[in-house]
Design an enzyme around this catalytic site. Structure first.
Site, short mmCIF file in Angstrom:
data_model
loop_
_atom_site.label_atom_id
_atom_site.label_comp_id
_atom_site.label_asym_id
_atom_site.label_seq_id
_atom_site.Cartn_x
_atom_site.Cartn_y
_atom_site.Cartn_z
N GLY A 156 3.85 -3.48 -3.84
CA GLY A 156 3.76 -3.75 -5.27
C GLY A 156 4.03 -2.47 -6.04
O GLY A 156 5.09 -2.25 -6.61
N ARG A 157 3.04 -1.57 -5.97
CA ARG A 157 3.11 -0.33 -6.73
C ARG A 157 4.40 0.45 -6.47
O ARG A 157 5.03 0.95 -7.39
CB ARG A 157 1.91 0.55 -6.35
CG ARG A 157 1.78 1.81 -7.17
CD ARG A 157 0.75 2.76 -6.58
NE ARG A 157 -0.49 2.12 -6.23
CZ ARG A 157 -1.53 1.99 -7.05
NH1 ARG A 157 -1.47 2.47 -8.27
NH2 ARG A 157 -2.62 1.41 -6.65
N GLY A 165 0.77 -1.23 0.00
CA GLY A 165 0.00 0.00 0.00
C GLY A 165 0.80 1.28 0.00
O GLY A 165 0.21 2.37 -0.03
N TYR A 192 -10.97 3.35 -12.52
CA TYR A 192 -10.93 4.15 -11.30
C TYR A 192 -11.26 5.62 -11.54
O TYR A 192 -11.18 6.44 -10.61
CB TYR A 192 -9.55 4.04 -10.63
CG TYR A 192 -9.10 2.62 -10.40
CD1 TYR A 192 -9.91 1.73 -9.70
CD2 TYR A 192 -7.89 2.15 -10.89
CE1 TYR A 192 -9.52 0.42 -9.50
CE2 TYR A 192 -7.48 0.85 -10.69
CZ TYR A 192 -8.30 -0.02 -10.00
OH TYR A 192 -7.91 -1.31 -9.80
N TYR A 196 0.24 -2.22 -12.18
CA TYR A 196 -1.17 -2.36 -12.56
C TYR A 196 -1.46 -1.78 -13.95
O TYR A 196 -2.55 -1.30 -14.22
CB TYR A 196 -2.08 -1.72 -11.50
CG TYR A 196 -1.79 -2.25 -10.11
CD1 TYR A 196 -2.15 -3.55 -9.77
CD2 TYR A 196 -1.14 -1.47 -9.14
CE1 TYR A 196 -1.86 -4.06 -8.49
CE2 TYR A 196 -0.84 -1.97 -7.88
CZ TYR A 196 -1.21 -3.26 -7.57
OH TYR A 196 -0.92 -3.77 -6.32
N CYS A 206 -14.82 -0.27 -28.66
CA CYS A 206 -16.20 0.13 -28.88
C CYS A 206 -16.98 0.18 -27.58
O CYS A 206 -17.89 -0.62 -27.33
CB CYS A 206 -16.85 -0.82 -29.88
SG CYS A 206 -15.93 -0.82 -31.42
N GLU A 207 -16.58 1.08 -26.72
CA GLU A 207 -17.22 1.28 -25.41
C GLU A 207 -17.04 2.75 -25.05
O GLU A 207 -15.92 3.27 -25.19
CB GLU A 207 -16.51 0.48 -24.31
CG GLU A 207 -16.52 -1.00 -24.50
CD GLU A 207 -17.51 -1.71 -23.58
OE1 GLU A 207 -18.20 -1.03 -22.79
OE2 GLU A 207 -17.57 -2.93 -23.69
N1 LLP Z 1 -0.92 -7.19 -0.40
C1 LLP Z 1 -2.21 -7.46 -0.64
C2 LLP Z 1 -2.90 -8.45 0.18
C3 LLP Z 1 -2.87 -6.78 -1.67
O1 LLP Z 1 -4.16 -7.04 -1.90
C4 LLP Z 1 -2.18 -5.82 -2.45
C5 LLP Z 1 -2.85 -5.09 -3.53
C6 LLP Z 1 -0.82 -5.59 -2.16
C7 LLP Z 1 -0.22 -6.29 -1.13
C8 LLP Z 1 0.02 -4.58 -2.93
O2 LLP Z 1 -0.48 -3.30 -2.81
P1 LLP Z 1 0.39 -2.06 -3.39
O3 LLP Z 1 1.66 -2.00 -2.59
O4 LLP Z 1 0.66 -2.34 -4.82
O5 LLP Z 1 -0.48 -0.88 -3.20
N2 LLP Z 1 -5.38 -2.18 -9.33
C9 LLP Z 1 -5.33 -1.15 -8.30
C10 LLP Z 1 -4.57 -1.58 -7.10
C11 LLP Z 1 -5.12 -2.84 -6.47
C12 LLP Z 1 -4.28 -3.36 -5.37
C13 LLP Z 1 -4.78 -4.69 -4.93
N3 LLP Z 1 -4.07 -5.25 -3.84
C14 LLP Z 1 -4.74 0.12 -8.93
O6 LLP Z 1 -4.32 0.06 -10.08
O7 LLP Z 1 -4.74 1.19 -8.32
#
Ligand code: LLP
Length: 394
Positions: free
Chosen positions: A257-258, A221, A298, A352, A323-324
């Protein structure tokens, strides 16, 4: 090198800078957190094998949410003992695969999962390390669509629903982890600290009652915003976290992740057409929501740059060829005037981006290129038209 790449490959394609990914991993490692910990990359942010392998070489484990992500992580060389399996809807196939690989922890989010893991592990003569993902009922103060820690949502289990004594009696599972993840794009470190605090409190209580919780999984996060430089204050975050953990012996798992990959990636696309519709100028590009879904899903305007020298700013929407009506990449933004044939560059799309792409409208998924200091290489070739028919039977 960028011009060479642009000449060599047709658009749309994702371009990643290895250097930026490594810099992000260093930034986390060099915090030198004063407690036992490990970073597990959230594979969903970018599951390309080359990127997973790069992160393995930087000492990262993986956080996965499907058999596919587990398979790819192992294929990229990550050891099963360095993989965490999360997710609110694991199938029997997912669970059986994770159990037989004896990964570091399967973090359950449904009570029934615990019984299944116990029984299947016993039938295989195994004891499986599990975690429980807590729903802490915390609003992460991020986009409503990417908040995951609130009561009423599908994520985690609330503490009062769990019969911890019963889990102690099970011979096929070892409850060794508690986990929490309250959302994505979080910049308010207090929200994270609050969720960590709840986990520590519960783990301390359980350990007084014969449980052996050794790991606390604090999720991911760490915010990277689309349009502002707002970021997590790592200095404050670290100070408060080290305070919370003072005198405790837990091993801490983080699942960013991000933060690791977002800034490393660009999506390069070409302007196919420019049309006036009512009062609106609309740029139609060869990228669409099939290649980059986040703006449509989003309702965000991602940062985008032109590659021309034009000084005159104009107001545009940017749309793809799907086509949306929801197939927009940006709405009402100011850009230097563009012409048909110009390139646009969406930046900070390493997380993502490609991972959420699809083949909707039977569009081949895009090419991906990884750029090093002196060289670059294709890390995913573009789908061929035949690929689009793969697995289909006429
Ligand atoms: N751990 C769990 C259990 C998660 O569900 C997620 C992300 C992460 C770690 C990694 O989160 P990050 O560090 O990347 O924020 N598609 C959306 C983001 C969805 C994240 C889902 N879970 C977007 O593009 O904003």
């Amino acid at each position: 090198m960028f011009d060479k790449i642009l000449n060599e490959f047709s658009t749309p394609f994702y371009l990643y800078k290895e250097e930026t990914i490594i810099a992000k991993t260093k930034l986390l490692k060099e915090l030198n957190l004063d407690f036992s910990h490990k970073f597990h990359f959230a594979v969903k942010a970018n599951p390309n094998l080359a990127i997973l392998n790069l992160l393995k070489t930087q000492g990262f484990g993986a956080e996965v949410v499907s058999a596919g992500e587990l398979f790819k992580s192992l294929k990229a060389g990550i050891d099963p003992s360095e993989v965490i399996f999360d997710g609110p809807g694991k199938t029997e196939f997912d669970l059986k695969y994770a159990i037989t690989q004896q990964i570091k922890s399967i973090n359950v989010e449904n009570l029934e999962e615990i019984d299944f893991i116990n029984e299947y592990s016993l039938s295989k003569g195994l004891k499986t390390n599990i975690g429980i993902r807590l729903n802490p009922n915390i609003d992460a103060d991020t986009l409503e669509k990417i908040t995951t820690g609130k009561s009423g949502g599908k994520f985690g289990i609330s503490e009062d629903q769990i019969n911890f004594d019963r889990i102690l009696e099970m011979k096929g599972v070892q409850l060794s982890t508690l986990s929490v993840h309250i959302g994505s794009q979080i910049v308010d470190h207090q929200k994270l600290i609050q969720s960590y605090g709840q986990l520590i409190l519960l783990a301390d209580q359980l350990n007084k009652k014969n449980h052996i919780i050794t790991n606390l999984d604090f999720g991911g996060g760490f915010g990277v915003m689309d349009h502002s430089d707002d970021a997590l204050d790592f200095v404050e975050w670290q100070k408060e976290l080290e305070n919370l953990l003072q005198g405790k012996k837990y091993h801490i798992i983080f699942e960013p992740g991000r933060f690791i990959v977002a800034n490393s990636g660009e999506l390069i696309t070409k302007v196919l057409y420019i049309k006036s519709s009512g009062n609106q100028e609309i740029i139609i590009t060869d990228a669409s929501f099939s290649e980059y879904l986040r703006p449509a899903l989003y309702e965000i305007n991602p940062p985008v740059q032109t590659l021309n020298n034009s000084k005159e700013l104009k107001n545009y929407d940017i749309a793809g060829g799907i086509c949306e009506s929801t197939d927009f990449l940006a709405k009402n933004i100011k850009l230097p005037e563009v012409k048909v044939g110009d390139y646009l560059k969406f930046i900070n799309v390493g997380a993502y981006g490609s991972s959420m792409s699809s083949t909707y409208n039977s569009r081949p998924r895009p090419l991906e290129v990884l750029m090093g200091q002196n060289e670059y290489r294709v890390i995913r070739s573009r789908d061929t038209l035949e690929d689009l028919c793969k697995n289909e039977i006429m």
